[in-house]
Design an enzyme around this catalytic site. Structure first.
Site, short mmCIF file in Angstrom:
data_model
loop_
_atom_site.label_atom_id
_atom_site.label_comp_id
_atom_site.label_asym_id
_atom_site.label_seq_id
_atom_site.Cartn_x
_atom_site.Cartn_y
_atom_site.Cartn_z
N ASP A 97 -27.60 -58.09 18.81
CA ASP A 97 -28.30 -58.38 20.08
C ASP A 97 -29.60 -59.16 19.91
O ASP A 97 -30.49 -59.08 20.75
CB ASP A 97 -28.60 -57.06 20.79
CG ASP A 97 -29.35 -56.09 19.90
OD1 ASP A 97 -29.96 -56.54 18.91
OD2 ASP A 97 -29.35 -54.89 20.20
N GLU A 143 -20.64 -55.45 15.96
CA GLU A 143 -21.47 -54.47 16.69
C GLU A 143 -21.50 -54.81 18.18
O GLU A 143 -22.55 -54.91 18.82
CB GLU A 143 -22.90 -54.36 16.13
CG GLU A 143 -23.60 -53.08 16.55
CD GLU A 143 -25.04 -52.99 16.05
OE1 GLU A 143 -25.94 -53.57 16.67
OE2 GLU A 143 -25.26 -52.34 15.02
N GLU A 162 -33.02 -57.53 24.11
CA GLU A 162 -31.75 -57.28 23.41
C GLU A 162 -30.60 -56.94 24.35
O GLU A 162 -29.45 -57.31 24.10
CB GLU A 162 -31.92 -56.17 22.38
CG GLU A 162 -32.76 -56.56 21.16
CD GLU A 162 -34.25 -56.44 21.39
OE1 GLU A 162 -34.66 -55.99 22.49
OE2 GLU A 162 -35.02 -56.80 20.48
N HIS A 218 -40.92 -51.66 16.53
CA HIS A 218 -41.07 -53.09 16.75
C HIS A 218 -40.70 -53.54 18.17
O HIS A 218 -40.77 -54.72 18.48
CB HIS A 218 -40.21 -53.87 15.76
CG HIS A 218 -38.73 -53.65 15.93
ND1 HIS A 218 -37.99 -54.34 16.87
CD2 HIS A 218 -37.88 -52.79 15.33
CE1 HIS A 218 -36.73 -53.92 16.79
NE2 HIS A 218 -36.63 -52.98 15.87
N ARG A 236 -40.36 -54.90 21.78
CA ARG A 236 -41.25 -55.69 22.64
C ARG A 236 -41.71 -54.91 23.87
O ARG A 236 -42.83 -55.07 24.32
CB ARG A 236 -40.54 -56.97 23.09
CG ARG A 236 -40.62 -58.07 22.04
CD ARG A 236 -39.82 -59.29 22.49
NE ARG A 236 -40.24 -60.51 21.82
CZ ARG A 236 -39.95 -60.82 20.55
NH1 ARG A 236 -39.28 -59.98 19.79
NH2 ARG A 236 -40.37 -61.96 20.03
N HIS A 254 -44.11 -53.21 10.83
CA HIS A 254 -43.38 -54.46 11.11
C HIS A 254 -44.36 -55.64 11.10
O HIS A 254 -45.51 -55.50 11.51
CB HIS A 254 -42.71 -54.31 12.48
CG HIS A 254 -41.64 -55.32 12.76
ND1 HIS A 254 -41.92 -56.63 13.06
CD2 HIS A 254 -40.29 -55.22 12.77
CE1 HIS A 254 -40.79 -57.29 13.27
NE2 HIS A 254 -39.77 -56.45 13.09
#
Ligand code: UD1
Ligand code: UDP
Length: 370
Positions: free
Chosen positions: A94, A116, A130, A211, A213, A243
């Site tokens: 994604d 996936e 994602e 991590h 957003r 990260h």
């Protein structure tokens, strides 16, 4: 049939590596393209699995916008398709790399297979971007390798043809088993050796990553607040590989530097991370891959998100959705730290045979060009 495998970030590399290794094992030719949406975090995975890309788009730029990243992927993929014809392109998951590479292949009338596939929250803002990336990739793809039955059901409900869906398990478990076997056979490196000197195995270890957003700003500040509270417990230590995204790094180093029993470190190379995971009492993370790996190591995960597409772990009671409310994180972490956590079921995400199933499909695939 000419196969192109394409990925760009750390988790994609970890999850696509077993497929590359299986293709090599079965003498099936393929080309490997990395967009290098990640750079350092990607390269360490390529090194560990001994993968040498045929194409490297070298796209990473510090803190570039999603639109800049997307447009550069699209235009650079065209360059590859112009130099070499491919019949099928495999993309993963994604990320922006997945959806834009899928789109670039579709524009060239090349078949797309999605590894996936089928994970969903059906909330475009969570995870952002994602959820939309995987829905787009799902619409574009001709073949869908789903890790679980639940993921297959999601695709069926979106009217994807059943004959195009193959339930394989998640390749992350294949990769994990490779890493664990190497470690069990004595693999070590300078990072693992240095961690052995820095962590106190008599204390309970909380391993932290993050991590997303949607958690930039307040979410990460809340997480730091919770960690400061947790580390007040005498028998607890926190190790946090931070990260490289500046939106994460800046706030975490500002809030958590120089605190006793909190060790902030660079992102770990994959085998070092697996080694460290195996020493953890609990993991606090928003990572998708870690939710899938942790059950194989019998480690509970507190998921610092409001939604998860990985319901299987929640149902099996090996991961727990806590969001980014500091009070909720602290309460659940203390509860888990004080319990003797034992996984009661097998890992719901796979058993290590996913790559074999995917390569079997590719081997038997009677390809007819549209
Ligand atoms: C990306 C993916 C996310 C995936 C995550 C895994 C998108 C939009 N996001 O998020 O889906 O879960 O990777 O980690 O596809 N950086 C470096 N070196 C690196 C990697 C990143 O310096 O090796 C820094 C750069 O400043 C870069 C920034 O991190 O611009 C963000 O990287 P990006 O790939 O855009 O997003 P991630 O937050 O890493
Ligand atoms: N990982 C790693 N080093 C680290 C942290 C994580 O190698 O310092 C691995 C971890 O084992 C997992 C993957 O990276 O396989 C997860 O990546 P990330 O959380 O960045 O992305 P997501 O899975 O959320 O897409």
């Amino acid at each position: 049939m000419k196969i192109l495998i394409c990925f760009g970030t750390r988790p994609e590399a970890i999850k696509m590596a077993p497929i590359c290794l299986e293709l090599v094992k079965q003498n099936i030719p393929f080309k490997l393209c990395v967009t290098a949406q990640h750079r350092e975090m990607l390269d360490q995975v390529l090194n560990f699995f001994g993968l040498l890309p045929d194409y490297d788009l070298n796209i990473m730029k510090p803190n570039q916008s999603l639109n800049m990243l997307s447009s550069r992927i699209l235009s650079k993929m065209d360059g590859i398709f112009e130099t070499e014809p491919f019949d099928i392109v495999l993309v993963h998951g994604d990320t922006t790399t997945s959806s834009l590479v899928a789109l670039s292949a579709f524009h060239r009338n090349i078949k797309v297979a999605h590894v996936e596939a089928g994970l969903r929250t059906y909330d475009k803002q969570s995870p952002f971007p994602e959820e939309l990336n995987r829905q787009l990739t799902g619409r574009i793809s001709d073949y869908h390798f789903t890790p679980t039955i639940k993921a297959k059901e999601n695709l069926l409900s979106e009217k994807i043809n059943e004959s195009e869906i193959i339930v394989t398990g998640n390749t992350v478990i294949d990769a994990l088993l490779v890493a664990i076997q190497k470690i069990d056979e004595g693999y070590t490196n300078a990072t693992i050796e240095s961690l052995k000197n820095k962590i106190d195995l008599n204390k309970k270890l909380i391993l932290v990553t993050g991590h997303r957003r949607e958690s930039f700003g307040q979410g990460f500040e809340n997480l730091c607040k919770a960690l400061l509270e947790l580390v007040r417990e005498e028998d607890v230590q926190i190790v946090y590989p931070v990260h490289l995204n500046p939106n994460v790094k800046n706030v975490v180093y500002e809030k958590l530097s120089n605190i006793e029993n909190i060790l902030l470190i660079e992102p770990l190379d994959y085998p070092s991370f697996i080694w460290l995971m195996s020493k953890a009492t609990v993991i606090i993370s928003d990572s998708g891959g870690i939710q899938e790996e942790a059950p194989s190591l019998n480690i509970p995960v507190l998921v610092t998100r409001n939604t998860t597409e990985r319901d299987e772990g929640i149902k099996a009671k090996c991961s727990f959705l806590v969001g980014t409310n500091p009070k909720k994180i602290v309460e659940k972490a203390k509860e888990v730290l004080d319990s003797d956590f034992v996984m009661k079921v097998n890992n719901p995400y796979g058993n290590g045979n996913a790559a074999k199933r995917i390569v079997e499909f590719l081997r038997d695939f009677k390809y007819s060009k549209c």
